[in-house]
Write an enzyme that holds these catalytic residues in place. Structure first.
Site, PDB file in Angstrom:
ATOM      1  N   PRO A  68       0.846  -1.208   0.000  1.00 12.97           N
ATOM      2  CA  PRO A  68       0.000   0.000   0.000  1.00 12.97           C
ATOM      3  C   PRO A  68       0.872   1.246   0.000  1.00 12.97           C
ATOM      4  O   PRO A  68       1.853   1.317   0.746  1.00 12.97           O
ATOM      5  CB  PRO A  68      -0.785  -0.115   1.318  1.00 12.97           C
ATOM      6  CG  PRO A  68       0.019  -1.026   2.181  1.00 12.97           C
ATOM      7  CD  PRO A  68       0.798  -1.929   1.274  1.00 12.97           C
ATOM      8  N   GLN A 108      -6.858  -0.753   3.142  1.00 12.11           N
ATOM      9  CA  GLN A 108      -6.126  -0.433   4.378  1.00 12.11           C
ATOM     10  C   GLN A 108      -6.742   0.754   5.098  1.00 12.11           C
ATOM     11  O   GLN A 108      -7.117   1.747   4.475  1.00 12.11           O
ATOM     12  CB  GLN A 108      -4.654  -0.149   4.082  1.00 12.11           C
ATOM     13  CG  GLN A 108      -3.851  -0.168   5.382  1.00 12.11           C
ATOM     14  CD  GLN A 108      -2.423   0.280   5.218  1.00 12.11           C
ATOM     15  OE1 GLN A 108      -2.175   1.404   4.783  1.00 12.11           O
ATOM     16  NE2 GLN A 108      -1.482  -0.568   5.600  1.00 12.11           N
ATOM     17  N   CYS A 152       2.591   3.538   9.620  1.00  6.31           N
ATOM     18  CA  CYS A 152       2.806   4.847   8.971  1.00  6.31           C
ATOM     19  C   CYS A 152       3.562   5.781   9.915  1.00  6.31           C
ATOM     20  O   CYS A 152       3.157   5.987  11.056  1.00  6.31           O
ATOM     21  CB  CYS A 152       1.478   5.486   8.561  1.00  6.31           C
ATOM     22  SG  CYS A 152       1.726   7.106   7.802  1.00  6.31           S
ATOM     23  N   ARG A 212       7.868   0.863  -3.909  1.00  9.22           N
ATOM     24  CA  ARG A 212       8.397   1.877  -4.821  1.00  9.22           C
ATOM     25  C   ARG A 212       8.880   1.296  -6.146  1.00  9.22           C
ATOM     26  O   ARG A 212       8.754   1.938  -7.186  1.00  9.22           O
ATOM     27  CB  ARG A 212       9.514   2.655  -4.116  1.00  9.22           C
ATOM     28  CG  ARG A 212       8.956   3.566  -3.039  1.00  9.22           C
ATOM     29  CD  ARG A 212      10.033   4.071  -2.114  1.00  9.22           C
ATOM     30  NE  ARG A 212      10.569   3.005  -1.291  1.00  9.22           N
ATOM     31  CZ  ARG A 212      11.515   3.170  -0.385  1.00  9.22           C
ATOM     32  NH1 ARG A 212      12.018   4.366  -0.194  1.00  9.22           N
ATOM     33  NH2 ARG A 212      11.937   2.143   0.321  1.00  9.22           N
TER      34      ARG A 212
END
Ligand SMILES: Cc1cc2nc3c(=O)[nH]c(=O)nc-3n(C[C@H](O)[C@H](O)[C@H](O)COP(=O)(O)O)c2cc1C
Length: 373
Positions: free
Chosen positions: A42, A101, A131, A256
Site C-alpha cells: 500500500p 487499508q 505509517c 516503490r
C-alpha cells in the site's frame, strides 16, 4: 473466495509460514488464497485504482498476490467523506484479492469502517500500524499503535469481531532502535485475531533511511503461525526472487519498485517459470503512460493528473538512458498533454540511443516557446 489465475508454476498450497523452499505454493489468509508470493505494497497517494490497474495491465492479471488500496482514515470513511469513499473504489472484475487499508486509533470506529469495507466487497481489511507520518502518528494511528500494543490488540479484536473477512495488520520493526518491539506486537496481533502480518523492517524513527532489517521479518515469521509478509527495498525481480528463496516469510511486498517498473510482478513470474524476464520496449512504456493518463483523467482534475503522471515518470525514467535529461526537461511541463508529448518522443529516442539529441531538441522547443513574439 480464491483468486484463480491460470498458472503453471503452483505446485502446492500452504497455510502457514514455511521453509524457504516452498514459498512458491502460495498461502491462505483465512479463506482467501494468495496465489503469488509478491504483493503490491500500500502506498498513500500512489496505489489508487488507476495505478493498480496500470500495474496489473503491465504485469498481467493474477500476477500480484494481493492488491491493497492507499490507507483511508476511519473517521473520514465512517463520516461518509466523498473523497475517502472514492479512494476505496476498486475494479472487482480484475482486482482480486483486494484489501482495503485503514488507519485510526479507536476500536469502535475501526470496526465500523471495516464493516463498510466488507460491505463494499473487498476480500480483506488491513490495519495500518506502520505509517510514520506526523499527521497520522499525532492522531494515535499508524506506527504510534506500536507504542501501545495492548490498544493495538483491542483495535484488531474489535475489527475481527465486526467483519466476516480476514483482518490483517501492517507494522514496522518498532518505534526506534531502543523500542524494537515487533515480536511482542506481532504475537498480540495474532492473539487478537489478525490473520496476516506484514512487516516493513525499519523503525518509525528510520522513516525510509538505512537498510531494512530482513532478520526481523524472519524472526516474526518464526514467531507467529499466521502468514508474514516482508517489505523493504526490493528493487528488481531478481532481487525479489533471491529474497523469497532466503526468507521465512510467506511472501513479500513490493512498493516503490512497482512505480519504477510496473512490469516487476510479471518479471518475477517469468523468472519463476525459468524464463528471461520480460523487458518493456519504448512502445510498451509509452502505451502504459498513456493508459495511466486516461485512467487518471476519468477521476481527477487536470492539475492532479499532471502531478500524478510526473510522480510515475520520475521513477519510470530511472535506469532509462538519458532519464536524467528527461526529468530535468520534461517534468516541467504544465499540462499532461505536453508531458505526454515528451514521453512519446523521449522513450523512442532513448531506445534508439538518441537521448542526447532528444534533449537538444526539447531544449530548443522550450526556449522557442518562451521567446517573446
Ligand atoms: C509514497 C509511499 C506511501 C506509502 N504509504 C503507505 C500506506 O498508506 N500504508 C502502508 O502500510 N505503508 C505505506 N508505505 C510503506 C510501503 O508500503 C512499504 O512498506 C515501504 O515503502 C517499503 O517498501 P518498498 O521499499 O518496496 O517501497 C508507503 C511508502 C511510500 C514510499
Amino acid at each position: 473466495m480464491a483468486n484463480t489465475p491460470d498458472l503453471p508454476w503452483i505446485p502446492a498450497r500452504r497455510t502457514a509460514p514455511a521453509l524457504p523452499a516452498d514459498w512458491v505454493g502460495g498461502f491462505d489468509v483465512g479463506d482467501v488464497h494468495i496465489a503469488r508470493p509478491a504483493l503490491l505494497a500500500p502506498m498513500s497517494g500512489v496505489t489508487d485504482l488507476a495505478f493498480r490497474r496500470t500495474v496489473l495491465e503491465a504485469s498481467g492479471t493474477g500476477s500480484i498476490g494481493l492488491l491493497t488500496t492507499e490507507f483511508l482514515s476511519v473517521e473520514l470513511l465512517t463520516a461518509g467523506h466523498p473523497r475517502t469513499r472514492s479512494r476505496m473504489d476498486f475494479d472487482a472484475s480484475i482486482e482480486r484479492p483486494l484489501s482495503v487499508q485503514l488507519f485510526g486509533d479507536c476500536p469502535q470506529t475501526m470496526a465500523e469502517a471495516a464493516r463498510i469495507v466488507a460491505a463494499a466487497g473487498a476480500q480483506m481489511v488491513d490495519i495500518n500500524g506502520g505509517c510514520p507520518a506526523p499527521k497520522v502518528v499525532k492522531r494515535g494511528g499508524g506506527a504510534e499503535l506500536m507504542r501501545d500494543p495492548v490498544r493495538f490488540a483491542k483495535i484488531i479484536e474489535a475489527t475481527v469481531k465486526a467483519v466476516p473477512i480476514p483482518v490483517t495488520v501492517k507494522m514496522r520493526s518498532g518505534w526506534n532502535d531502543s523500542q524494537k518491539n515487533v515480536l511482542e506486537v506481532a504475537r498480540l496481533a495474532e492473539q487478537a485475531g489478525a490473520q496476516m502480518i506484514s512487516v516493513h523492517g525499519r523503525t518509525r524513527a528510520q522513516l525510509y533511511s538505512g537498510a531494512p532489517d530482513w532478520d526481523v521479518v524472519d524472526a516474526v515469521a518464526q514467531t507467529v503461525s499466521v502468514p508474514v509478509i516482508g517489505s523493504g527495498d526490493l528493487v528488481t525481480a531478481e532481487q525479489t526472487l533471491e529474497r523469497l528463496k532466503r526468507t521465512h516469510a510467506a511472501g513479500v511486498m513490493i512498493g516503490r519498485a512497482a512505480i519504477m517498473n510496473p512490469w516487476i510482478f510479471g518479471q518475477l513470474d517469468d523468472l519463476i517459470a525459468g524464463n528471461a524476464p520480460r523487458i518493456p520496449g519504448s512502445q510498451a512504456r509509452i502505451a502504459l503512460v498513456e493508459a495511466f493518463a486516461i485512467r487518471l483523467s476519468e477521476r481527477l482534475p487536470e492539475r492532479a493528473v499532471a502531478g500524478r503522471l510526473k510522480q510515475l515518470l520520475a521513477r519510470l525514467s530511472k535506469g532509462v538512458p538519458g532519464g536524467g535529461l528527461f526529468r530535468t526537461i520534461a517534468l516541467r511541463a504544465v499540462t499532461h498533454e505536453a508531458l505526454l508529448g515528451h514521453v512519446r518522443t523521449f522513450f523512442e529516442a532513448a531506445e534508439a540511443g538518441e537521448a542526447e539529441r532528444w534533449a537538444v531538441q526539447a531544449r530548443q522547443q522550450l526556449s522557442a516557446a518562451k521567446r517573446p513574439r
